[in-house]
Design a protein around this motif. Structure first.
Motif, mmCIF file in Angstrom:
data_model
loop_
_atom_site.group_PDB
_atom_site.id
_atom_site.type_symbol
_atom_site.label_atom_id
_atom_site.label_comp_id
_atom_site.label_asym_id
_atom_site.label_seq_id
_atom_site.Cartn_x
_atom_site.Cartn_y
_atom_site.Cartn_z
ATOM 1 N N ASP A 111 -87.115 -15.296 -10.492
ATOM 2 C CA ASP A 111 -87.416 -14.830 -9.449
ATOM 3 C C ASP A 111 -88.044 -15.869 -8.335
ATOM 4 O OD1 ASP A 111 -89.922 -15.791 -10.364
ATOM 5 O OD2 ASP A 111 -90.982 -13.943 -10.119
ATOM 6 N N GLY A 112 -87.730 -17.118 -8.499
ATOM 7 C CA GLY A 112 -87.657 -18.171 -7.795
ATOM 8 C C GLY A 112 -89.232 -18.446 -7.626
ATOM 9 N N LYS A 113 -90.392 -18.028 -8.568
ATOM 10 C CA LYS A 113 -91.600 -18.494 -8.547
ATOM 11 C C LYS A 113 -92.245 -18.693 -10.036
ATOM 12 C CE LYS A 113 -92.467 -14.968 -5.086
ATOM 13 N NZ LYS A 113 -92.961 -13.457 -4.868
ATOM 14 N N LEU A 114 -93.059 -19.553 -9.947
ATOM 15 C CA LEU A 114 -93.654 -19.755 -11.309
ATOM 16 C C LEU A 114 -95.017 -19.142 -11.575
ATOM 17 C CD1 LEU A 114 -92.926 -23.791 -11.686
ATOM 18 C CD2 LEU A 114 -91.494 -21.531 -12.541
ATOM 19 N N THR A 115 -95.056 -18.171 -12.304
ATOM 20 C CA THR A 115 -96.262 -17.525 -12.691
ATOM 21 C C THR A 115 -97.021 -18.178 -13.540
ATOM 22 O OG1 THR A 115 -95.288 -16.587 -14.676
ATOM 23 C CG2 THR A 115 -94.838 -15.120 -12.795
ATOM 24 N N LEU A 116 -98.179 -18.228 -13.843
ATOM 25 C CA LEU A 116 -99.037 -18.574 -14.676
ATOM 26 C C LEU A 116 -98.652 -18.813 -16.191
ATOM 27 C CD1 LEU A 116 -101.705 -20.242 -15.500
ATOM 28 C CD2 LEU A 116 -102.916 -18.000 -15.780
ATOM 29 N N ASP A 117 -98.126 -17.737 -16.674
ATOM 30 C CA ASP A 117 -97.537 -17.748 -17.895
ATOM 31 C C ASP A 117 -96.013 -18.438 -18.205
ATOM 32 O OD1 ASP A 117 -99.083 -15.801 -19.047
ATOM 33 O OD2 ASP A 117 -97.885 -13.894 -18.406
ATOM 34 N N GLU A 118 -95.396 -18.444 -16.953
ATOM 35 C CA GLU A 118 -94.162 -19.555 -17.112
ATOM 36 C C GLU A 118 -94.604 -21.027 -17.067
ATOM 37 O OE1 GLU A 118 -90.599 -16.853 -14.699
ATOM 38 O OE2 GLU A 118 -92.390 -17.984 -13.660
ATOM 39 N N MET A 119 -95.746 -21.250 -16.407
ATOM 40 C CA MET A 119 -96.161 -22.781 -16.256
ATOM 41 C C MET A 119 -96.851 -23.037 -17.581
ATOM 42 S SD MET A 119 -97.668 -23.210 -12.539
ATOM 43 C CE MET A 119 -98.510 -21.849 -12.310
ATOM 44 N N GLN A 120 -97.519 -21.965 -18.282
ATOM 45 C CA GLN A 120 -98.077 -22.150 -19.451
ATOM 46 C C GLN A 120 -97.138 -22.534 -20.628
ATOM 47 O OE1 GLN A 120 -101.094 -19.336 -19.641
ATOM 48 N NE2 GLN A 120 -102.748 -20.399 -18.932
ATOM 49 N N ALA A 121 -96.089 -21.658 -20.622
ATOM 50 C CA ALA A 121 -94.900 -21.717 -21.874
ATOM 51 C C ALA A 121 -94.409 -23.060 -21.539
ATOM 52 C CB ALA A 121 -93.964 -20.708 -21.480
ATOM 53 N N GLN A 122 -94.168 -23.678 -20.129
ATOM 54 C CA GLN A 122 -93.508 -24.973 -19.943
ATOM 55 C C GLN A 122 -94.363 -26.098 -20.797
ATOM 56 O OE1 GLN A 122 -90.392 -24.822 -19.310
ATOM 57 N NE2 GLN A 122 -90.192 -27.206 -19.096
ATOM 58 N N ALA A 123 -95.534 -25.929 -20.349
ATOM 59 C CA ALA A 123 -96.718 -26.810 -20.873
ATOM 60 C C ALA A 123 -96.824 -26.857 -22.238
ATOM 61 C CB ALA A 123 -97.965 -26.616 -20.150
ATOM 62 N N ARG A 124 -96.652 -25.638 -22.873
ATOM 63 C CA ARG A 124 -96.717 -25.676 -24.509
ATOM 64 C C ARG A 124 -95.616 -26.314 -24.952
ATOM 65 N NH1 ARG A 124 -99.061 -20.725 -23.541
ATOM 66 N NH2 ARG A 124 -97.137 -19.630 -23.227
ATOM 67 N N LYS A 125 -94.485 -26.303 -24.338
ATOM 68 C CA LYS A 125 -93.170 -27.083 -24.860
ATOM 69 C C LYS A 125 -93.280 -28.401 -24.808
ATOM 70 C CE LYS A 125 -89.947 -23.429 -23.469
ATOM 71 N NZ LYS A 125 -88.899 -22.866 -22.662
ATOM 72 N N LYS A 126 -93.717 -28.639 -23.762
ATOM 73 C CA LYS A 126 -93.909 -30.218 -23.696
ATOM 74 C C LYS A 126 -94.927 -30.722 -24.435
ATOM 75 C CE LYS A 126 -92.710 -30.245 -18.496
ATOM 76 N NZ LYS A 126 -93.573 -30.596 -17.306
ATOM 77 N N ALA A 127 -96.150 -30.226 -24.610
ATOM 78 C CA ALA A 127 -97.167 -30.617 -25.672
ATOM 79 C C ALA A 127 -96.754 -30.649 -27.053
ATOM 80 C CB ALA A 127 -98.572 -29.347 -25.603
ATOM 81 N N GLU A 128 -95.799 -29.669 -27.342
ATOM 82 C CA GLU A 128 -95.303 -29.536 -28.732
ATOM 83 C C GLU A 128 -94.328 -30.600 -28.985
ATOM 84 O OE1 GLU A 128 -93.661 -25.630 -28.857
ATOM 85 O OE2 GLU A 128 -95.385 -24.432 -28.876
ATOM 86 N N ALA A 129 -93.749 -31.002 -27.973
ATOM 87 C CA ALA A 129 -92.579 -32.235 -28.254
ATOM 88 C C ALA A 129 -93.511 -33.317 -28.126
ATOM 89 C CB ALA A 129 -91.605 -32.084 -27.048
ATOM 90 N N ARG A 130 -94.276 -33.536 -27.459
ATOM 91 C CA ARG A 130 -95.159 -34.841 -27.451
ATOM 92 C C ARG A 130 -95.993 -34.963 -28.790
ATOM 93 N NH1 ARG A 130 -96.447 -33.692 -21.844
ATOM 94 N NH2 ARG A 130 -98.008 -32.610 -22.293
ATOM 95 N N SER A 131 -96.383 -33.923 -29.011
ATOM 96 C CA SER A 131 -97.356 -34.029 -30.732
ATOM 97 C C SER A 131 -96.311 -34.242 -31.530
ATOM 98 C CB SER A 131 -97.882 -32.520 -30.801
ATOM 99 O OG SER A 131 -98.714 -32.135 -29.801
ATOM 100 N N ALA A 132 -95.203 -33.740 -31.702
ATOM 101 C CA ALA A 132 -94.180 -34.012 -32.740
ATOM 102 C C ALA A 132 -93.752 -35.384 -32.616
ATOM 103 C CB ALA A 132 -92.776 -32.960 -32.577
ATOM 104 N N ASN A 133 -93.431 -35.623 -31.544
ATOM 105 C CA ASN A 133 -92.897 -37.507 -31.265
ATOM 106 C C ASN A 133 -94.129 -38.371 -31.682
ATOM 107 O OD1 ASN A 133 -90.373 -36.539 -30.644
ATOM 108 N ND2 ASN A 133 -91.324 -36.804 -28.265
ATOM 109 N N MET A 134 -95.526 -37.857 -31.316
ATOM 110 C CA MET A 134 -96.545 -38.824 -31.846
ATOM 111 C C MET A 134 -96.796 -38.592 -33.497
ATOM 112 S SD MET A 134 -100.376 -38.328 -30.268
ATOM 113 C CE MET A 134 -101.506 -39.519 -30.601
ATOM 114 N N LEU A 135 -96.695 -37.325 -33.844
ATOM 115 C CA LEU A 135 -96.853 -37.325 -35.496
ATOM 116 C C LEU A 135 -95.555 -38.303 -36.117
ATOM 117 C CD1 LEU A 135 -98.251 -36.247 -37.774
ATOM 118 C CD2 LEU A 135 -96.691 -34.551 -37.804
#
Length: 160
Positions: free
Chosen positions: A70-94
């Motif tokens: 829709d051309g806008k980022l909702t809180l849910d979309e931003m949080q989903a993107q942040a979770r993806k990044k955090a999961e990737a960082r955590s996996a790489n760190m481990l």
């Protein structure tokens, strides 16, 4: 005594955050997500990155996060993107720091913050071996001023 424990907890937390940030930057992640190579930005492979190529990359990242299109980022979309990044960082760190292969990080396996000792020494302005409420407030104020300056620089740089 409560202040000492509180300050110790803050410094320990800051150490973990600094270590995670340091690892993230070394492991292919920057402050705002995966680091991008020059080759990824230089989409026409002509040896230079244009403003158009950078804008196209930014737009593609936005579109990826804008899951409903829709051309806008909702809180849910931003949080989903942040979770993806955090999961990737955590996996790489481990993967990088789990020396004994038990799929968990012990305190000894955690990366050591590069500046934690320096940060404490810098905050302890009078060299007493402890951080007073005034020193803590002063350090917090300096960080706020520094962040404000950096935000201002970012605005100045992006307007070019």
């Amino acid at each position: 005594m409560k202040n000492t424990a509180f300050i110790a907890a803050i410094l320990a937390t800051a150490g973990v955050i600094v270590a995670g940030t340091a690892h993230a930057q070394q492991g292919g992640f920057g402050k705002h997500g995966p680091k991008v190579s020059f080759e990824e930005l230089d989409t026409d492979s002509n040896g230079e990155v244009t403003k158009t190529e950078m804008e196209a990359h930014r737009d593609a990242r936005f579109a990826k996060a804008d899951t409903n299109g829709d051309g806008k980022l909702t809180l849910d979309e931003m949080q989903a993107q942040a979770r993806k990044k955090a999961e990737a960082r955590s996996a790489n760190m481990l993967k990088e720091f789990d020396k004994n292969g038990d799929n968990a990080l012990s305190q000894d396996e955690m990366p050591k913050p590069r500046r934690a000792g320096k940060m404490f020494t810098h905050m302890d302005a009078d060299g007493s071996g402890g951080i007073s409420a005034e020193e803590f407030a002063e350090a917090k104020s300096r960080m706020g001023q520094k962040r404000g300056w950096m935000k201002g620089k970012g605005k100045d740089c992006s307007s070019n």
